[in-house]
Design a protein around this motif. Structure first.
Motif, PDB file in Angstrom:
ATOM      1  N   GLU A  98       4.497  14.579   9.358  1.00 18.27           N
ATOM      2  CA  GLU A  98       5.954  14.719   9.284  1.00 18.27           C
ATOM      3  C   GLU A  98       6.544  15.225  10.605  1.00 18.27           C
ATOM      4  O   GLU A  98       7.700  14.963  10.903  1.00 18.27           O
ATOM      5  CB  GLU A  98       6.360  15.660   8.142  1.00 18.27           C
ATOM      6  CG  GLU A  98       6.064  15.108   6.760  1.00 18.27           C
ATOM      7  CD  GLU A  98       4.597  15.231   6.350  1.00 18.27           C
ATOM      8  OE1 GLU A  98       3.835  16.013   6.987  1.00 18.27           O
ATOM      9  OE2 GLU A  98       4.193  14.524   5.416  1.00 18.27           O
ATOM     10  N   LYS A  99       5.763  15.978  11.374  1.00 19.36           N
ATOM     11  CA  LYS A  99       6.248  16.458  12.672  1.00 19.36           C
ATOM     12  C   LYS A  99       6.026  15.429  13.775  1.00 19.36           C
ATOM     13  O   LYS A  99       6.795  15.362  14.723  1.00 19.36           O
ATOM     14  CB  LYS A  99       5.565  17.773  13.041  1.00 19.36           C
ATOM     15  CG  LYS A  99       6.056  18.931  12.204  1.00 19.36           C
ATOM     16  CD  LYS A  99       5.525  20.241  12.716  1.00 19.36           C
ATOM     17  CE  LYS A  99       6.082  21.378  11.879  1.00 19.36           C
ATOM     18  NZ  LYS A  99       5.626  22.690  12.339  1.00 19.36           N
ATOM     19  N   PHE A 101       6.005  12.060  13.280  1.00 17.84           N
ATOM     20  CA  PHE A 101       6.957  10.981  12.999  1.00 17.84           C
ATOM     21  C   PHE A 101       8.015  11.495  12.025  1.00 17.84           C
ATOM     22  O   PHE A 101       7.984  11.178  10.835  1.00 17.84           O
ATOM     23  CB  PHE A 101       6.236   9.771  12.384  1.00 17.84           C
ATOM     24  CG  PHE A 101       5.127   9.219  13.215  1.00 17.84           C
ATOM     25  CD1 PHE A 101       5.405   8.506  14.370  1.00 17.84           C
ATOM     26  CD2 PHE A 101       3.800   9.398  12.849  1.00 17.84           C
ATOM     27  CE1 PHE A 101       4.382   7.989  15.146  1.00 17.84           C
ATOM     28  CE2 PHE A 101       2.771   8.877  13.613  1.00 17.84           C
ATOM     29  CZ  PHE A 101       3.068   8.174  14.766  1.00 17.84           C
ATOM     30  N   PRO A 102       8.974  12.308  12.499  1.00 20.12           N
ATOM     31  CA  PRO A 102       9.914  12.967  11.581  1.00 20.12           C
ATOM     32  C   PRO A 102      10.814  12.024  10.779  1.00 20.12           C
ATOM     33  O   PRO A 102      11.197  12.352   9.662  1.00 20.12           O
ATOM     34  CB  PRO A 102      10.750  13.861  12.493  1.00 20.12           C
ATOM     35  CG  PRO A 102      10.542  13.361  13.867  1.00 20.12           C
ATOM     36  CD  PRO A 102       9.227  12.654  13.888  1.00 20.12           C
ATOM     37  N   ASN A 103      11.150  10.876  11.301  1.00 19.78           N
ATOM     38  CA  ASN A 103      12.081   9.983  10.603  1.00 19.78           C
ATOM     39  C   ASN A 103      11.439   8.656  10.214  1.00 19.78           C
ATOM     40  O   ASN A 103      12.135   7.667  10.042  1.00 19.78           O
ATOM     41  CB  ASN A 103      13.307   9.715  11.481  1.00 19.78           C
ATOM     42  CG  ASN A 103      14.038  10.991  11.823  1.00 19.78           C
ATOM     43  OD1 ASN A 103      14.212  11.856  10.978  1.00 19.78           O
ATOM     44  ND2 ASN A 103      14.439  11.120  13.069  1.00 19.78           N
ATOM     45  N   ASP A 104      10.122   8.638  10.094  1.00 22.16           N
ATOM     46  CA  ASP A 104       9.425   7.377   9.858  1.00 22.16           C
ATOM     47  C   ASP A 104       8.346   7.563   8.792  1.00 22.16           C
ATOM     48  O   ASP A 104       7.202   7.897   9.092  1.00 22.16           O
ATOM     49  CB  ASP A 104       8.810   6.889  11.172  1.00 22.16           C
ATOM     50  CG  ASP A 104       8.266   5.493  11.093  1.00 22.16           C
ATOM     51  OD1 ASP A 104       8.237   4.914   9.992  1.00 22.16           O
ATOM     52  OD2 ASP A 104       7.849   4.974  12.141  1.00 22.16           O
ATOM     53  N   ALA A 105       8.715   7.323   7.536  1.00 25.68           N
ATOM     54  CA  ALA A 105       7.796   7.516   6.420  1.00 25.68           C
ATOM     55  C   ALA A 105       6.599   6.565   6.490  1.00 25.68           C
ATOM     56  O   ALA A 105       5.485   6.933   6.111  1.00 25.68           O
ATOM     57  CB  ALA A 105       8.531   7.338   5.096  1.00 25.68           C
ATOM     58  N   SER A 107       5.068   5.397   9.202  1.00 17.88           N
ATOM     59  CA  SER A 107       4.116   5.920  10.188  1.00 17.88           C
ATOM     60  C   SER A 107       3.415   7.168   9.667  1.00 17.88           C
ATOM     61  O   SER A 107       2.223   7.363   9.909  1.00 17.88           O
ATOM     62  CB  SER A 107       4.825   6.222  11.506  1.00 17.88           C
ATOM     63  OG  SER A 107       5.317   5.037  12.086  1.00 17.88           O
ATOM     64  N   GLN A 108       4.136   8.011   8.944  1.00 19.16           N
ATOM     65  CA  GLN A 108       3.532   9.196   8.336  1.00 19.16           C
ATOM     66  C   GLN A 108       2.429   8.786   7.361  1.00 19.16           C
ATOM     67  O   GLN A 108       1.336   9.353   7.368  1.00 19.16           O
ATOM     68  CB  GLN A 108       4.586  10.010   7.588  1.00 19.16           C
ATOM     69  CG  GLN A 108       5.619  10.651   8.459  1.00 19.16           C
ATOM     70  CD  GLN A 108       6.759  11.266   7.651  1.00 19.16           C
ATOM     71  OE1 GLN A 108       6.672  11.420   6.441  1.00 19.16           O
ATOM     72  NE2 GLN A 108       7.840  11.617   8.335  1.00 19.16           N
TER      73      GLN A 108
END
Length: 119
Positions: A98-99, A101-105, A107-108
């Motif tokens: 989450e840190k 790729f904060p805005n990319d579910a 990639s997370q």
């Protein structure tokens, strides 16, 4: 008219197969060029039909520290593999998708999958 449409569809399908082959080849070359550690993990996101899919490969050394990584993200066959520089040198225990790729579910999810088999 119908024969023309079928011919165009077959040509488009063949072109798509060729481009897909090039995309797989690019990823395989990037994967084989990675610095080899004691663990190689690959993760893929579960995407919806028109959402970009993500493929991540990571390489860890014997201390479970990332020594190399590659990400390939996109909807089309023109997606290119790129390194994930912010992962290099991090211990697996300190990686929080989450840190990274904060805005990319997607990639997370792919990163979590790539790390899962290692834990």
């Amino acid at each position: 008219m119908t024969t023309t449409l079928i011919t165009i569809a077959l040509i488009a399908w063949c072109i798509q197969i060729v481009f897909s082959w090039f995309q797989i080849r690019r990823f395989n070359q990037a994967f084989l060029a990675m610095k080899k550690g004691t663990y190689l993990g690959v993760g893929r996101s579960k995407g919806k039909r028109f959402m970009p899919r993500v493929l991540i490969a990571i390489s860890l050394d014997e201390n479970k520290v990332v020594i190399d990584s590659v990400i390939m993200k996109g909807i089309t066959v023109f997606a290119l593999p790129k390194p994930i520089l912010q992962l290099h040198g991090l211990s697996v225990s300190k990686i929080i998708p989450e840190k990274i790729f904060p805005n990319d579910a997607a990639s997370q999810s792919a990163l979590t999958t790539a790390l899962t088999a290692n834990n």
